[in-house]
Design an enzyme around this catalytic site. Sequence first.
Site, PDB file in Angstrom:
ATOM      1  N   CYS A 105       0.081   3.797  10.199  1.00 56.01           N
ATOM      2  CA  CYS A 105       0.647   4.919   9.448  1.00 56.01           C
ATOM      3  C   CYS A 105       1.414   5.826  10.395  1.00 56.01           C
ATOM      4  O   CYS A 105       0.861   6.322  11.375  1.00 56.01           O
ATOM      5  CB  CYS A 105      -0.438   5.731   8.748  1.00 56.01           C
ATOM      6  SG  CYS A 105       0.237   7.190   7.929  1.00 56.01           S
ATOM      7  N   SER A 144       0.820  -1.210   0.000  1.00 52.70           N
ATOM      8  CA  SER A 144       0.000   0.000   0.000  1.00 52.70           C
ATOM      9  C   SER A 144       0.860   1.267   0.000  1.00 52.70           C
ATOM     10  O   SER A 144       1.850   1.355   0.710  1.00 52.70           O
ATOM     11  CB  SER A 144      -0.903  -0.005   1.235  1.00 52.70           C
ATOM     12  OG  SER A 144      -1.647   1.186   1.290  1.00 52.70           O
ATOM     13  N   GLY A 166       1.269  11.416   4.494  1.00 53.20           N
ATOM     14  CA  GLY A 166       0.185  11.837   5.378  1.00 53.20           C
ATOM     15  C   GLY A 166      -1.188  11.407   4.881  1.00 53.20           C
ATOM     16  O   GLY A 166      -2.174  12.130   5.045  1.00 53.20           O
ATOM     17  N   LEU A 167      -1.231  10.203   4.260  1.00 56.51           N
ATOM     18  CA  LEU A 167      -2.512   9.603   3.845  1.00 56.51           C
ATOM     19  C   LEU A 167      -3.328  10.490   2.911  1.00 56.51           C
ATOM     20  O   LEU A 167      -4.549  10.562   3.033  1.00 56.51           O
ATOM     21  CB  LEU A 167      -3.355   9.234   5.078  1.00 56.51           C
ATOM     22  CG  LEU A 167      -2.914   7.993   5.845  1.00 56.51           C
ATOM     23  CD1 LEU A 167      -3.763   7.824   7.107  1.00 56.51           C
ATOM     24  CD2 LEU A 167      -3.011   6.732   4.992  1.00 56.51           C
ATOM     25  N   ILE A 175       6.267  -5.385   7.608  1.00 58.51           N
ATOM     26  CA  ILE A 175       6.123  -4.259   8.496  1.00 58.51           C
ATOM     27  C   ILE A 175       5.707  -2.997   7.725  1.00 58.51           C
ATOM     28  O   ILE A 175       5.992  -2.887   6.536  1.00 58.51           O
ATOM     29  CB  ILE A 175       7.455  -3.938   9.247  1.00 58.51           C
ATOM     30  CG1 ILE A 175       8.582  -3.617   8.263  1.00 58.51           C
ATOM     31  CG2 ILE A 175       7.826  -5.070  10.172  1.00 58.51           C
ATOM     32  CD1 ILE A 175       9.879  -3.141   8.934  1.00 58.51           C
ATOM     33  N   GLY A 184      12.582   0.581   2.170  1.00 59.48           N
ATOM     34  CA  GLY A 184      13.686   0.236   1.277  1.00 59.48           C
ATOM     35  C   GLY A 184      14.603  -0.794   1.909  1.00 59.48           C
ATOM     36  O   GLY A 184      14.397  -1.231   3.045  1.00 59.48           O
TER      37      GLY A 184
END
Lengths: 257, 302
Positions: free
Chosen positions: B127, B19, B70-71, B188, B214
């Site tokens: 998040c 996502s 920040g979504l 994660i 990464g």
Amino acid sequence: MSKTVAQGIVIEHFSLAPMIKRLTLGAPAIARSARPGQFVHVRVGDSYHPLLRRPLSIAEVDREVGNITIIYRVVGQGTALLASLPPGEFVDCMGPLGNGFDMETERPLLVGGGMGLAPLLFLAKALCPKPATVLMGGRTKQELWWRNVFLGVCRSIHVTTDDGSLGRKGFTIDLLPELLENCEYDRIYACGPLRMMQGVAKLAKAQGIPCQISFEDHMACGVGACLSCTCAGTDGKRRKVCSDGPVFWAEEVLDLS
Amino acid sequence: MIAVEIAGIKMKTPVMTASGTFGSGPEYADFVDLNKIGAIVVKGTTLAPRDGNKGRRIAETPAGMLNCIGLENPGVDEFVGRILPGLARYDVPVIVNIAGFTVDEFGELAARLNVPGVAGLEVNVSCPNVKEGGIAWGVDCANVAAAVKAVRRNTKLPVITKLSPNVTDIVSVAKAAEDAGSDAVSLINTLVGMTIDIHRWRPELGNVTGGLSGPAVKPVALRMVWQVARAVKCPVIGMGGIMTAGDAVEFLLAGARAVAVGTANFVNPRASVEIAEGIKDYLVERGLRHVSEIVGKVNDNI
């Protein structure tokens, strides 16, 4: 218009000025479909450091030979690695990405500052034989080696420097009102610092001349997926610099009131 | 050979897209055949549209990157009405990552996503870049359980809980999610980090801190996947710095039944498909018949 990942072979790579490099890559698929204002997303090496691609404006295209040329400033680790590549090496390029300039013009004026002149070079060549006028600005005459690059691809070149060492002393937007006096232009294209583009767009609006600007931003994906480079549109909707831009109509993304 | 079923979601390959790194999929359609991806997990979706964070949103770090988007997203109704229909022409499961700011919001998001074309929900309790919600949920077992239960009550779709690594004990959070009805866990999410511009004496990121992803995070991710896979019964989806098929195989050996590729998409837009092909090659070279034969098979009784 097809986007692709291509292994561009370094054809030519040399310095145009201190810390400024001109890189020509053999990349026929990208050269075939590239339009002025678009960019390529370039891997500067095979290792994980640096990890991400670099978005670089396409400055010239030779469709017949299949070459694209990038003019870039060596600013950090990534561009330093890129700068070290000799002819014969391969560069992984994604592109052409983004939306280019609208070409519906008869009497174009191009206004550029700093490395913002790179996409305008491609634009000036693509507009030929329509005579483009170029207004370029820099801090000193040392920064305006661009003048030589544009010679022969446009009708006339106007120059400003902050210190007056070449052309008119001041900013591009100080000289622009004079150029607009005769209402000679039907389209203005601007690329450079945000404040410059804002000033140009306001003057263009006052004269009723449609104006396009080109943004730059930090990007990860380059295709509109990661949302690193979004900006607010004046209609309240968000824009992605990489895939909705980097070229926008000025009033789409700048408050010109 | 590499087809898997995770919590009832049938996937052609065990390689999903993580996502936030793949948009909703079509952004990458010029570069990769979306039909060859295990599943697409779309960008975090909230009840109301969000503009995301101001200022610079990414910074590069050694073998990694920080982000603080920040979504930003158009909101769940826009997703269902405008984006989801465009995904119908692809033969790939679509998993929607949902981020609520209250328990009720998680429940409401689940309810609004009971529509054709959604294969599953990924509950984003991790998040790191929003002030409320997000990670504030993911560091507390009771909060995670409450969010998962709210989703569970309102959907029959498979529920995956995406876990934060920014916790003392990720195993207890994973167990809390499983006990609350989560059908799988994915981990994660990013690790909270920061960079500083030494010329300006300022953080590089507009939000000061961001989430690290990464190759730099891979050893941490792998350790957490290994810990969680030994402790829960539900399937584990492993992610964190996967760049190659070899990286993916490590996660499978550690106990992940599927993996997700995130930051690698930015470097190589075909990464999700090439890694799946590489997993297949790995199995063939070793005379193995199915990817499940390597799941959790790391010999750690040393």
